[in-house]
Structures are given as structure tokens and as C-alpha cells.
Design an enzyme around this catalytic site. Structure first.
Site, PDB file in Angstrom:
ATOM      1  N   SER A  83       6.147  -1.711   1.460  1.00  0.00           N
ATOM      2  CA  SER A  83       4.887  -1.239   0.880  1.00  0.00           C
ATOM      3  C   SER A  83       4.523   0.196   1.240  1.00  0.00           C
ATOM      4  CB  SER A  83       3.735  -2.164   1.284  1.00  0.00           C
ATOM      5  OG  SER A  83       3.802  -3.373   0.574  1.00  0.00           O
ATOM      6  N   LYS A  86       4.431   2.639  -1.534  1.00  0.00           N
ATOM      7  CA  LYS A  86       3.278   2.747  -2.435  1.00  0.00           C
ATOM      8  C   LYS A  86       2.573   4.094  -2.280  1.00  0.00           C
ATOM      9  CE  LYS A  86       2.310  -2.234  -2.139  1.00  0.00           C
ATOM     10  NZ  LYS A  86       1.451  -3.263  -1.529  1.00  0.00           N
ATOM     11  N   TYR A 209       9.539  -1.786  -9.115  1.00  0.00           N
ATOM     12  CA  TYR A 209       8.757  -1.797  -7.881  1.00  0.00           C
ATOM     13  C   TYR A 209       9.570  -2.377  -6.718  1.00  0.00           C
ATOM     14  CZ  TYR A 209       5.377  -3.392  -4.425  1.00  0.00           C
ATOM     15  OH  TYR A 209       4.713  -3.650  -3.247  1.00  0.00           O
ATOM     16  N   TYR A 261      -4.386  -2.716   4.235  1.00  0.00           N
ATOM     17  CA  TYR A 261      -4.784  -3.989   3.644  1.00  0.00           C
ATOM     18  C   TYR A 261      -6.218  -4.360   4.011  1.00  0.00           C
ATOM     19  CZ  TYR A 261       0.263  -4.166   2.968  1.00  0.00           C
ATOM     20  OH  TYR A 261       1.553  -3.859   2.634  1.00  0.00           O
ATOM     21  N   VAL A 279       5.833  -4.631   5.389  1.00  0.00           N
ATOM     22  CA  VAL A 279       6.123  -5.906   6.047  1.00  0.00           C
ATOM     23  C   VAL A 279       7.461  -5.930   6.765  1.00  0.00           C
ATOM     24  CG1 VAL A 279       4.627  -7.276   4.563  1.00  0.00           C
ATOM     25  CG2 VAL A 279       7.017  -6.912   3.902  1.00  0.00           C
TER      26      VAL A 279
END
Length: 338
Positions: A83, A86, A209, A261, A279
Site C-alpha cells: 500500500s 498508493k 493495482y 488507515y 502490510v
């Protein structure tokens, strides 16, 4: 419970450059030693290939905007970016289509819900809300320039490699593992399509993605990538301009609000730096105008953030005066009250 251990670490506030190199090296080693023995957290196992990670691996790197690099531990250990990608995909899209379009199509507000939440989409009329959750990341990836998915992949791969200052390799084993278990992301993409928020094939965009998340990086790479955002878009190692200063500002503001998050508020309250986690155990934290931290340690907290990584970032933020919200009285004013 937010993970930080800063007892006995005085809060510093430095509005200019980082301290001397020797002091930065000393503090980095202190942060590494203090966090290395922490055994809390669990390695991610919902992606089968990630479950094989060695929980003992820990690397910590800090790259200054002048290109100076400080290291401790396993900073050359490779892992998939997940992630954290991103943040840099967002920067590339903002550079390509502009601030306003990204704001309009994707959004910039925290959902307050887990990164893979479907409920957040339903509660907000299909709006992805921000580019740091999976729905927003898939919508952002779909905005990458290119007439075909392969052209978009070339743009992403080349762009993320420019941030790192080297060509990044794709981990095909992790890609296959994620592709076989990403049913939730496929459902999110279908839901985005049903709300007319995704204008390209949902299956292709989820694959794009997933490939983006499967690029291999190191803690050293993350520090360089983050330092590029810290230095107004210029890679401090290669000297190449990757994105504009305005794009760096936009990207860092989204990271500050949403990068960690549902614990983003706690992170900002305790550490005070724009940051993004993944992660696989990576964290990048950026101090604008100064540099960036890259951390890697696979055991995660309940929100998916590296336990050792966030503890080390907390230590470094305080000891090096990186917290954006820290201040101290001007010397003349301080003297007046003595």
C-alpha cells in the site's frame, strides 16, 4: 492501542535543517536498538506469500534532502511495497491530471474505517473518499495515463522507479499469490463501477493495482522515495525532478490525513509526520524540507502498521525535531520569562 515508546526522549523542534550528520546517525542507531527487541505484532497472513516473511528482519534508513543516507539494520532486505505504492501513484496522477480532478474523482477525506472497507463506499454514494484506502487506490490507478492497461503499467513502473532512483523489480510470486486471493478488491472495483466511479475495466484495474503493490523495494528505497517528496519532487540521489513541489504538497497532505488507515489521527497526534504503511511491514515517513525515514519490519498492529517501524519513527520524530507541530519559544521571548 497506538504503538509508541518515547519515554525519556525529549521533544525537539527544529524548523530548519536536520542536526549534524553525526547526531542523526547516533539517534538512528538509538531508535533501532530501542525497537529491535520488540516482539509485538503479527505478520500478515491473508496474502499467503506474505505469511512467509521473517519476523526478525528490521531495517531503518533515513535519507536527507541533500542525499546523505543513514542506515541501521537490514536496510537492503527486499519486500513488496504494497500500500505504500498508493502515495507515489497518487503523486504521479496528480502530476498528470491535476489537483482538482483527483480531489473531484477520488476525494481526500479519511473514512475512519479499515483500508479494505466496502461499507465506506456504500455510506458515501460510491465515493472512494481518499487515495490511501483500497477503493481510492484502485480509482487513482485507473487515472494513470495510458490508452491500455499495459501502457498504464509502464507509466506506473517507470514513475515509481524514478522515485526510488533505480529500476524496481516485480515480485511475480507475490503477484500471483495476491491475485489468487484479492476477491475483496475485485468486489470493490465492481462496486465502484456500479456507482460510475470507475471508467475502465474493473478486472484490469485490480490487476494493475495488484502489480503496483508487488514491486520490490527496500528500506533504503523507501527513504529515497520519501525524501523525493520532502525535497519538492527532486530525487536527492539522482538529482532528477520526478514531480512538482505542488504535487508533493498535495501528496503529503493526504498522507497526513489518511496514510496510516484508521489510526491516522493517532499517528499524527503522536508522531506528527505524513506517512504511509504497507502490510508487508514497510513504513515511509516524510519530514518536508529535511528528509524521510524508511522502515521495514513485518510484524503488524491491528491496523496493518509495522510495530517496530512506528516505534522507531516515534523516537526519531521526537529526538530529531521532525514533528510538524512541535514548536518552542523564540530565544528572546524565552529569556523574557526566565
Amino acid at each position: 492501542m497506538f504503538e509508541s515508546d518515547v519515554q525519556g526522549v525529549p521533544q525537539q523542534a527544529l524548523t530548519g535543517a536536520l542536526p549534524a550528520e553525526s547526531r542523526v546517525t547516533e539517534v538512528l542507531q538509538e531508535a533501532y536498538a530501542r525497537s529491535a527487541g520488540v516482539g509485538d505484532g503479527l505478520v500478515a497472513d491473508y496474502i499467503p506469500a506474505l505469511a512467509e516473511a521473517d519476523p526478525a528482519v528490521f531495517g531503518l534508513a533515513l535519507t536527507e534532502v541533500d542525499g546523505t543516507v543513514h542506515r541501521a539494520g537490514d536496510t537492503a532486505a527486499a519486500f513488496t511495497i504494497q500500500s505504500i505504492s498508493k502515495a507515489f501513484a497518487l503523486a504521479l496522477v496528480c502530476e498528470a491530471i491535476g489537483h482538482e480532478e483527483v480531489h473531484r474523482i477520488v476525494g481526500v477525506n479519511n473514512t475512519g474505517l479499515p483500508f479494505n472497507s466496502v461499507i465506506a463506499l456504500e455510506l458515501n454514494d460510491g465515493s472512494p473518499m481518499n487515495p490511501m484506502v483500497n477503493a481510492g487506490a484502485i480509482a487513482t490507478t485507473a487515472l494513470v495515463p495510458g490508452d491500455t492497461a499495459e501502457e498504464q503499467w509502464w507509466t506506473l513502473h517507470e514513475g515509481l522507479s524514478r522515485f526510488a532512483g533505480r529500476s524496481l523489480e516485480l515480485d511475480t510470486r507475490v503477484l500471483e499469490s495476491e491475485s489468487a486471493s484479492n476477491h475483496r478488491n475485485q468486489g470493490i472495483a465492481d462496486l465502484l463501477t456500479s456507482y460510475d466511479r470507475l471508467h475502465k475495466g474493473p478486472a484490469e484495474m485490480v490487476d494493475l493495482y495488484t502489480r503496483q503493490c508487488s514491486l520490490l523495494v527496500t528500506a533504503d528505497d523507501l527513504a529515497v522515495m520519501g525524501a523525493t517528496l520532502a525535497d519538492g519532487g527532486i530525487n536527492p540521489v539522482t538529482g532528477e525532478r520526478v514531480v512538482s513541489p505542488e504535487v508533493c504538497r498535495d501528496t503529503l497532505s493526504v498522507l497526513a490525513a489518511c496514510g496510516m488507515y484508521e489510526l491516522s489521527g493517532e499517528w499524527l497526534f503522536e508522531i506528527g509526520l505524513p506517512a504511509k504503511s504497507g502490510v508487508s511491514g514497510g513504513i515511509v515517513a516524510i519530514a518536508p524540507g529535511k528528509g524521510a525515514l524508511g522502515a521495514f519490519s513485518p510484524p503488524l498492529d491491528r491496523a496493518g502498521n509495522s510495530v517496530r517501524g512506528q516505534r522507531a519513527c516515534a523516537h526519531l520524530s521526537r529526538a530529531l525535531g521532525l514533528n510538524l507541530f512541535a514548536s518552542r519559544p523564540h530565544p528572546t521571548k524565552d529569556a523574557e520569562h526566565e
